[in-house]
Design an enzyme around this catalytic site. Structure first.
Site, PDB file in Angstrom:
ATOM      1  N   CYS A 111       5.942  -0.420   7.035  1.00 15.73           N
ATOM      2  CA  CYS A 111       5.473   0.907   6.098  1.00 15.73           C
ATOM      3  C   CYS A 111       6.779   1.061   5.266  1.00 15.73           C
ATOM      4  O   CYS A 111       7.637   1.502   5.872  1.00 15.73           O
ATOM      5  CB  CYS A 111       5.290   2.077   7.249  1.00 15.73           C
ATOM      6  SG  CYS A 111       4.764   3.564   6.214  1.00 15.73           S
ATOM      7  N   LEU A 112       6.455   1.550   4.085  1.00 20.55           N
ATOM      8  CA  LEU A 112       7.490   1.941   3.221  1.00 20.55           C
ATOM      9  C   LEU A 112       8.440   3.246   3.580  1.00 20.55           C
ATOM     10  O   LEU A 112       9.404   3.293   3.129  1.00 20.55           O
ATOM     11  CB  LEU A 112       7.079   2.140   1.810  1.00 20.55           C
ATOM     12  CG  LEU A 112       6.647   0.835   1.061  1.00 20.55           C
ATOM     13  CD1 LEU A 112       5.942   1.146  -0.319  1.00 20.55           C
ATOM     14  CD2 LEU A 112       7.680  -0.195   0.898  1.00 20.55           C
ATOM     15  N   HIS A 143      -4.336   2.004   7.984  1.00 20.87           N
ATOM     16  CA  HIS A 143      -2.985   2.349   8.066  1.00 20.87           C
ATOM     17  C   HIS A 143      -2.663   3.633   6.887  1.00 20.87           C
ATOM     18  O   HIS A 143      -2.093   4.691   7.214  1.00 20.87           O
ATOM     19  CB  HIS A 143      -2.470   1.449   7.557  1.00 20.87           C
ATOM     20  CG  HIS A 143      -0.642   1.717   7.403  1.00 20.87           C
ATOM     21  ND1 HIS A 143       0.317   1.149   8.208  1.00 20.87           N
ATOM     22  CD2 HIS A 143      -0.051   2.273   6.610  1.00 20.87           C
ATOM     23  CE1 HIS A 143       1.570   1.510   8.048  1.00 20.87           C
ATOM     24  NE2 HIS A 143       1.423   2.287   6.935  1.00 20.87           N
ATOM     25  N   GLU A 144      -3.400   3.321   5.690  1.00 17.05           N
ATOM     26  CA  GLU A 144      -3.096   4.271   4.682  1.00 17.05           C
ATOM     27  C   GLU A 144      -3.880   5.653   4.785  1.00 17.05           C
ATOM     28  O   GLU A 144      -3.296   6.881   4.557  1.00 17.05           O
ATOM     29  CB  GLU A 144      -3.574   3.722   3.200  1.00 17.05           C
ATOM     30  CG  GLU A 144      -2.860   2.649   2.765  1.00 17.05           C
ATOM     31  CD  GLU A 144      -1.371   2.582   2.805  1.00 17.05           C
ATOM     32  OE1 GLU A 144      -0.557   3.665   2.515  1.00 17.05           O
ATOM     33  OE2 GLU A 144      -0.507   1.577   3.087  1.00 17.05           O
ATOM     34  N   HIS A 183      -1.841   8.005   6.974  1.00 19.05           N
ATOM     35  CA  HIS A 183      -1.194   8.841   6.239  1.00 19.05           C
ATOM     36  C   HIS A 183      -1.618  10.059   5.641  1.00 19.05           C
ATOM     37  O   HIS A 183      -0.862  11.128   5.644  1.00 19.05           O
ATOM     38  CB  HIS A 183      -0.633   8.059   4.855  1.00 19.05           C
ATOM     39  CG  HIS A 183       0.493   6.916   5.297  1.00 19.05           C
ATOM     40  ND1 HIS A 183       1.928   7.357   5.961  1.00 19.05           N
ATOM     41  CD2 HIS A 183       0.624   5.897   5.151  1.00 19.05           C
ATOM     42  CE1 HIS A 183       2.496   6.174   6.135  1.00 19.05           C
ATOM     43  NE2 HIS A 183       1.952   5.298   5.607  1.00 19.05           N
ATOM     44  N   GLN A 234       3.226  10.053   0.949  1.00 15.33           N
ATOM     45  CA  GLN A 234       4.590   9.322   1.107  1.00 15.33           C
ATOM     46  C   GLN A 234       5.234   9.559  -0.195  1.00 15.33           C
ATOM     47  O   GLN A 234       6.629   9.441  -0.064  1.00 15.33           O
ATOM     48  CB  GLN A 234       4.277   7.858   1.136  1.00 15.33           C
ATOM     49  CG  GLN A 234       3.595   7.244   2.461  1.00 15.33           C
ATOM     50  CD  GLN A 234       3.387   5.844   2.487  1.00 15.33           C
ATOM     51  OE1 GLN A 234       2.487   5.409   1.947  1.00 15.33           O
ATOM     52  NE2 GLN A 234       4.524   5.061   3.122  1.00 15.33           N
ATOM     53  N   GLY A 238       0.906  -1.124  -0.029  1.00 12.25           N
ATOM     54  CA  GLY A 238      -0.100  -0.088   0.175  1.00 12.25           C
ATOM     55  C   GLY A 238       0.962   1.195  -0.011  1.00 12.25           C
ATOM     56  O   GLY A 238       2.081   1.134   0.554  1.00 12.25           O
TER      57      GLY A 238
HETATM   58 NI    NI Z   1       2.526   3.325   5.563  1.00 11.66          NI
END
Ligand code: NI
Length: 174
Positions: A92-93, A134-135, A138, A51, A46
């Protein structure tokens, strides 16, 4: 198609609140395609526009084994469908190589717009419920490490800074 640089914790730009998308244009479709490419390459499941330093309400995801079922959520809204929560080990990236358990609502309704500017609604549980929450965080300037203890968050910060430095070294050598 292009790979986009991903911001990493504790970059202050990750704290930006994303604005709603007013109209689904070709530019938005291109950004979604680039975000999917960036997410697959990372690799991750995701990615939120925040991000990649674009502060609009756009999320891409692919939870399939074969990585052939891309999902795009524009202006998403979630409504809890239960008071139950489930713990899930998240990563998480933007927080590379850190994994820890977070409790989230186990079933939610997602309302969003797709790339054809059509509204859709789905009920989500399991990984999809975890991932969308989670997204969505962000888009609201929040990271999963915010749910951890200050000590764990500090350790995560140090580790991420180290990982980012190592990646930069590798990039310079190339
Ligand atoms: Ni993330």
């Amino acid at each position: 198609m292009a790979l986009l640089p991903i911001l990493s914790f504790p970059d202050a730009r990750l704290r930006t609140i994303a604005k709603p998308v007013e109209k689904v244009t070709d530019e938005i479709r291109q950004l979604a395609a680039d975000m999917l490419e960036t997410m697959y390459e990372a690799p991750g499941i995701g990615l939120a526009a925040t991000q990649v330093d674009r502060h609009i309400q756009l999320i891409v995801m692919d939870l399939s084994e074969e990585k052939d079922q891309p999902m795009v959520f524009i202006n998403p809204k979630i409504t809890p469908l239960t008071e139950e929560t489930q713990p899930y080990e998240e990563g998480c990236l933007s927080v590379p190589q850190i994994y820890d358990k977070v409790n989230r609502t186990s079933r939610v309704k997602i309302e969003a717009i797709n790339l054809n500017d059509e509204a859709f609604e789905i009920e989500a549980d399991g990984l999809l419920a975890v991932c969308i929450q989670h997204e969505m965080d962000h888009l609201n300037g929040k990271l999963f490490v915010d749910y951890l203890s200050p000590l764990k968050r500090q350790r995560a910060r140090e580790k991420v800074e180290k990982v980012v430095r190592q990646r930069e070294k590798v990039a310079v050598k190339r």
